[in-house]
Design a protein around this motif. Structure first.
Motif, PDB file in Angstrom:
ATOM      1  N   ARG A 519      -6.398  -1.632 -48.358  1.00 22.94           N
ATOM      2  CA  ARG A 519      -6.123  -1.389 -49.778  1.00 22.94           C
ATOM      3  C   ARG A 519      -7.436  -1.039 -50.468  1.00 22.94           C
ATOM      4  N   GLY A 520      -7.335  -0.176 -51.475  1.00 21.87           N
ATOM      5  CA  GLY A 520      -8.542   0.263 -52.159  1.00 21.87           C
ATOM      6  C   GLY A 520      -9.233   1.376 -51.384  1.00 21.87           C
ATOM      7  N   HIS A 521     -10.310   1.900 -51.944  1.00 20.91           N
ATOM      8  CA  HIS A 521     -11.075   2.964 -51.290  1.00 20.91           C
ATOM      9  C   HIS A 521     -11.800   2.402 -50.071  1.00 20.91           C
ATOM     10  N   GLU A 522     -11.943   3.236 -49.047  1.00 22.08           N
ATOM     11  CA  GLU A 522     -12.592   2.774 -47.823  1.00 22.08           C
ATOM     12  C   GLU A 522     -13.994   2.230 -48.086  1.00 22.08           C
ATOM     13  N   GLU A 523     -14.711   2.817 -49.054  1.00 16.71           N
ATOM     14  CA  GLU A 523     -16.067   2.353 -49.339  1.00 16.71           C
ATOM     15  C   GLU A 523     -16.076   1.130 -50.240  1.00 16.71           C
ATOM     16  N   PHE A 524     -14.960   0.908 -50.956  1.00 13.77           N
ATOM     17  CA  PHE A 524     -14.854  -0.256 -51.841  1.00 13.77           C
ATOM     18  C   PHE A 524     -13.509  -0.944 -51.583  1.00 13.77           C
ATOM     19  N   PRO A 525     -13.349  -1.468 -50.381  1.00 17.05           N
ATOM     20  CA  PRO A 525     -12.036  -1.999 -49.989  1.00 17.05           C
ATOM     21  C   PRO A 525     -11.668  -3.283 -50.724  1.00 17.05           C
ATOM     22  N   GLU A 526     -10.349  -3.459 -50.887  1.00 19.08           N
ATOM     23  CA  GLU A 526      -9.801  -4.705 -51.403  1.00 19.08           C
ATOM     24  C   GLU A 526      -9.251  -5.508 -50.224  1.00 19.08           C
ATOM     25  N   THR A 527      -8.739  -6.699 -50.506  1.00 25.81           N
ATOM     26  CA  THR A 527      -8.160  -7.519 -49.440  1.00 25.81           C
ATOM     27  C   THR A 527      -6.971  -6.790 -48.827  1.00 25.81           C
ATOM     28  N   PRO A 528      -6.943  -6.613 -47.512  1.00 23.33           N
ATOM     29  CA  PRO A 528      -5.831  -5.893 -46.879  1.00 23.33           C
ATOM     30  C   PRO A 528      -4.512  -6.645 -47.068  1.00 23.33           C
ATOM     31  N   ILE A 529      -3.417  -5.925 -46.904  1.00 27.61           N
ATOM     32  CA  ILE A 529      -2.098  -6.545 -46.910  1.00 27.61           C
ATOM     33  C   ILE A 529      -1.587  -6.576 -45.476  1.00 27.61           C
ATOM     34  N   GLU A 530      -0.970  -7.674 -45.112  1.00 26.41           N
ATOM     35  CA  GLU A 530      -0.475  -7.831 -43.749  1.00 26.41           C
ATOM     36  C   GLU A 530       0.880  -7.155 -43.601  1.00 26.41           C
ATOM     37  N   ALA A 531       1.076  -6.497 -42.464  1.00 29.83           N
ATOM     38  CA  ALA A 531       2.367  -5.903 -42.104  1.00 29.83           C
ATOM     39  C   ALA A 531       2.761  -6.467 -40.744  1.00 29.83           C
ATOM     40  N   ILE A 532       3.993  -6.917 -40.627  1.00 29.41           N
ATOM     41  CA  ILE A 532       4.379  -7.656 -39.434  1.00 29.41           C
ATOM     42  C   ILE A 532       5.695  -7.129 -38.875  1.00 29.41           C
ATOM     43  N   ALA A 533       5.844  -7.224 -37.557  1.00 27.57           N
ATOM     44  CA  ALA A 533       7.105  -6.874 -36.894  1.00 27.57           C
ATOM     45  C   ALA A 533       7.324  -7.864 -35.763  1.00 27.57           C
ATOM     46  N   PHE A 534       8.433  -8.596 -35.818  1.00 30.21           N
ATOM     47  CA  PHE A 534       8.786  -9.492 -34.731  1.00 30.21           C
ATOM     48  C   PHE A 534       9.529  -8.687 -33.665  1.00 30.21           C
ATOM     49  N   PHE A 535       9.230  -8.990 -32.397  1.00 29.69           N
ATOM     50  CA  PHE A 535       9.795  -8.235 -31.271  1.00 29.69           C
ATOM     51  C   PHE A 535       9.595  -6.740 -31.528  1.00 29.69           C
ATOM     52  N   ALA A 536       8.332  -6.389 -31.703  1.00 29.78           N
ATOM     53  CA  ALA A 536       7.967  -5.063 -32.198  1.00 29.78           C
ATOM     54  C   ALA A 536       8.458  -3.928 -31.304  1.00 29.78           C
ATOM     55  N   LYS A 537       8.339  -4.089 -30.001  1.00 28.58           N
ATOM     56  CA  LYS A 537       8.747  -2.988 -29.122  1.00 28.58           C
ATOM     57  C   LYS A 537      10.249  -2.742 -29.219  1.00 28.58           C
ATOM     58  N   ARG A 538      10.996  -3.817 -29.435  1.00 31.51           N
ATOM     59  CA  ARG A 538      12.440  -3.665 -29.594  1.00 31.51           C
ATOM     60  C   ARG A 538      12.780  -3.031 -30.932  1.00 31.51           C
ATOM     61  N   GLU A 539      12.079  -3.454 -31.984  1.00 33.71           N
ATOM     62  CA  GLU A 539      12.417  -3.004 -33.330  1.00 33.71           C
ATOM     63  C   GLU A 539      11.801  -1.651 -33.680  1.00 33.71           C
ATOM     64  N   LEU A 540      10.604  -1.380 -33.167  1.00 38.43           N
ATOM     65  CA  LEU A 540       9.888  -0.161 -33.555  1.00 38.43           C
ATOM     66  C   LEU A 540       9.835   0.888 -32.452  1.00 38.43           C
ATOM     67  N   GLY A 541      10.207   0.488 -31.229  1.00 38.45           N
ATOM     68  CA  GLY A 541      10.170   1.434 -30.122  1.00 38.45           C
ATOM     69  C   GLY A 541       8.752   1.827 -29.745  1.00 38.45           C
ATOM     70  N   ARG A 542       8.597   3.048 -29.309  1.00 37.27           N
ATOM     71  CA  ARG A 542       7.304   3.501 -28.801  1.00 37.27           C
ATOM     72  C   ARG A 542       6.276   3.737 -29.898  1.00 37.27           C
ATOM     73  N   ALA A 543       6.720   3.721 -31.151  1.00 33.98           N
ATOM     74  CA  ALA A 543       5.786   3.984 -32.258  1.00 33.98           C
ATOM     75  C   ALA A 543       4.698   2.928 -32.360  1.00 33.98           C
ATOM     76  N   CYS A 544       4.956   1.736 -31.804  1.00 39.57           N
ATOM     77  CA  CYS A 544       3.952   0.677 -31.918  1.00 39.57           C
ATOM     78  C   CYS A 544       2.975   0.672 -30.742  1.00 39.57           C
ATOM     79  N   GLU A 545       3.165   1.576 -29.795  1.00 37.32           N
ATOM     80  CA  GLU A 545       2.265   1.623 -28.646  1.00 37.32           C
ATOM     81  C   GLU A 545       0.979   2.372 -29.004  1.00 37.32           C
TER      82      GLU A 545
END
Length: 578
Positions: A519-545
């Motif tokens: 979050r924020g500009h790369e040179e002046f970043p803010e605290t990131p936000i977490e993104a989560i996926a349980f059983f990621a390969k099942r839910e997201l397929g090959r996109a998470c590889e």
């Protein structure tokens, strides 16, 4: 890029002018187009939006019959299904009949030894024990032979169900309470689950009255909404209309329920009972209840919710937790076995357009998750089968991320199946034992006869959002749409070209994915936000590889609160990555 839903036309927008653009758009996507409908949806009211149970066909007849049985101390048997609709529904009638001082028992068929529905041996057993009134919960509408046998034995049957009847017609029951059984149904809402219909019977019987009715306080039936709400959320019926009221008030009762077994189950599942949500019910409570029938005895789950003994409740809650762990392990073992069988075919480039396989040692109740995992990975329909204790070959199927409607595929396969049903992306079936030998070939041939199909569910976003705009204020504005579920899904947000600052896999087998989104500009970043996926390969397929820090991706996600972290920060629940 993830496309947005279409904009509202001017006339519809004007009808919902009391709401901001985003809220109005979400309402319309839920079929709500007037101010009155919007008010009912955003502020569900028990007093205003729960329908009179007597509006349901046969309800007056059924309630009077049950009231008479209670008053005369007739022996009543409650026959409920073994899943997380039938079990809580059976608890609803148990608690009511106990409160009414009735002479009754609860009967739940064993999933592997008896199978689904009302069966003749069970009916004969109850008749021999002197039961003369049978009330079904979440079953019975297709069990004409068993109901006819009950009639022959001098019993009367009240069917409470929500499934569709068979092509042979309705069973010869004394009364049928099922909003989906007849085209002439007069009840104003057709989406009730089995436990919901059972609760409506309780409400109607209390209204009719019986000997001892005066001992039950007015409004007592609201305390049964913890179980009716559990059924409604767990059975994945639409969370619209009356179901929305039952689910919303059900969660309120769950949060303060004195039911010992429910308290203990929340504890072992690490669910904060005082703040329980529909997600907790769907992902934490319901799987443990369903595990009882899939891996053991459904009576364990039923007894957990009905016992008044704290030691017994504690023991049963821990037993269900252990059984659920075994269920997950068994499901994972089945998935590995399927992978092993497919490995050589994959290496040879011979994976068919439909994958179908099974094993007599596989439990049918465990096959859904495995089929889903394989279908997502291989991008095609998957049919897995196993054998029940009564030697019936049953299975689960999933369509995968492609364009195949599995029910249409099963219809095209014709006589291959003894029974089948389901939805566009998933289903269940049974086949004759000799059909498994050319099962896959028949399905491949059937698929070839189907016309090319469009995507079943094109992924669309409700709003484009920057990571910086994912705030608690936005989340609070969404909470007026809760509880979420079928036909009231959580709003989805598209974030384009975000930078991934960290990638972490966690869980016993590192099956879950956690991303830190910048979050924020790369040179002046803010605290990131977490993104989560349980059983990621099942839910997201090959996109998470192959995800690595520094990459840029577009994501589609829900907004939620991390209830396990200090301060309960806002996080994203990943739906798709591109």
């Amino acid at each position: 890029m993830f496309p947005l839903h279409e904009k509202l036309d001017d006339q519809t927008r004007e009808a919902l002018s009391a709401y901001d653009d985003f809220t109005a758009a979400l309402l319309v996507r839920r079929g709500i187009t007037t101010q009155k409908e919007a008010e009912a949806f955003l502020a569900p009211s028990y007093d205003e939006h729960i329908h009179d149970p007597m509006l349901m066909l046969d309800m007056s007849k059924a309630a009077k019959r049950l009231a008479a049985a209670i008053s005369s101390k007739e022996k009543i048997a409650v026959w409920s299904d073994y899943d997380c609709d039938g079990i809580p529904g059976g608890v609803v009638l148990h608690d009511f009949l106990k409160k009414a001082n009735a002479d009754f028992t609860n009967y739940i068929p064993h999933r592997h030894n008896e199978g689904y529905g009302v069966n003749i041996p069970g009916i004969e057993k109850l008749a021999k024990e002197g039961y003369t009134l049978v009330i079904t919960v979440d079953s019975g509408i297709t069990d004409s032979e068993a109901v006819a046998r009950a009639n022959e034995l001098g019993m009367e049957v009240i069917v409470t169900d929500h499934h569709l009847p068979s092509n042979e017609g309705l069973p010869p029951a004394f009364a049928i309470l099922n909003p989906n059984a007849r085209p002439e149904e007069t009840y104003p809402y057709l989406g009730l689950c089995g436990g919901g219909v059972a609760w409506k019977l309780v409400c109607a019987t209390l209204a009719v009255g019986f000997v001892g009715r005066e001992e039950i306080p007015a409004g007592w039936e609201k305390w049964l909404l913890d179980m009716a709400g559990l059924s409604t959320i767990a059975d994945m019926v639409p969370l619209t209309g009356e179901n929305r009221v039952i689910a919303a008030y059900g969660l309120k009762v769950m949060r303060k329920s004195p039911r010992l077994g429910f308290q203990k189950l929340c504890k072992v599942a690490r669910v904060n009972q005082a703040k329980i949500t529909e997600d907790d019910v769907g992902f934490m409570i319901a799987p443990r209840v369903n595990a009882a029938s899939r891996m053991g005895d459904p009576l364990d789950a039923f007894t957990l919710f009905t016992t008044t003994d704290e030691s017994e409740a504690d023991l049963l809650a821990k037993k269900l937790e252990s059984i659920n762990r075994s269920r997950r392990a068994s499901g994972a073992a089945i998935t590995r076995a399927v992978h092993d069988r497919l490995f050589d075919r994959k290496m040879a480039g011979e994976v068919p357009s439909v994958i179908a396989m099974g094993d007599p040692d596989w439990r049918p109740g465990l096959l859904g998750l495995a089929a889903n995992s394989i279908a997502e990975e291989y991008g095609r329909p998957v049919f897995l089968w196993g054998k029940e204790g009564n030697d019936t070959i049953k299975g689960s199927c999933r369509g995968g991320p492609g364009k195949v409607h599995v029910v249409e595929l099963m219809q095209a396969a014709g006589s291959t199946f003894l029974e089948f049903g389901g939805h566009a992306a998933s289903g269940g079936y049974s086949v004759a034992p000799d059909a498994v030998f050319d099962f896959e070939e028949r399905l491949v041939a059937a698929l070839a006869t189907l016309p090319a199909q469009k995507d079943i569910d094109e992924v669309r976003a409700d709003m484009h959002l920057t990571p910086e705009a994912a705030t608690g204020t936005l989340l609070r504005s969404l909470e007026q749409f809760a509880p979420f579920g079928m036909k009231n899904t959580k709003p989805s947000f598209a974030m384009h070209d975000v930078r991934i600052e960290r990638v972490a896999w966690f869980g016993k087998s590192e099956e879950h994915l956690r991303l830190s989104i910048g979050r924020g500009h790369e040179e002046f970043p803010e605290t990131p936000i977490e993104a989560i996926a349980f059983f990621a390969k099942r839910e997201l397929g090959r996109a998470c590889e192959g995800l690595e820090a520094g990459m840029r991706r577009s994501i589609l996600a829900h907004l939620e609160r991390d209830t396990f972290s200090k301060g309960q920060p806002i996080r994203l629940r990943l739906i798709s990555i591109r």
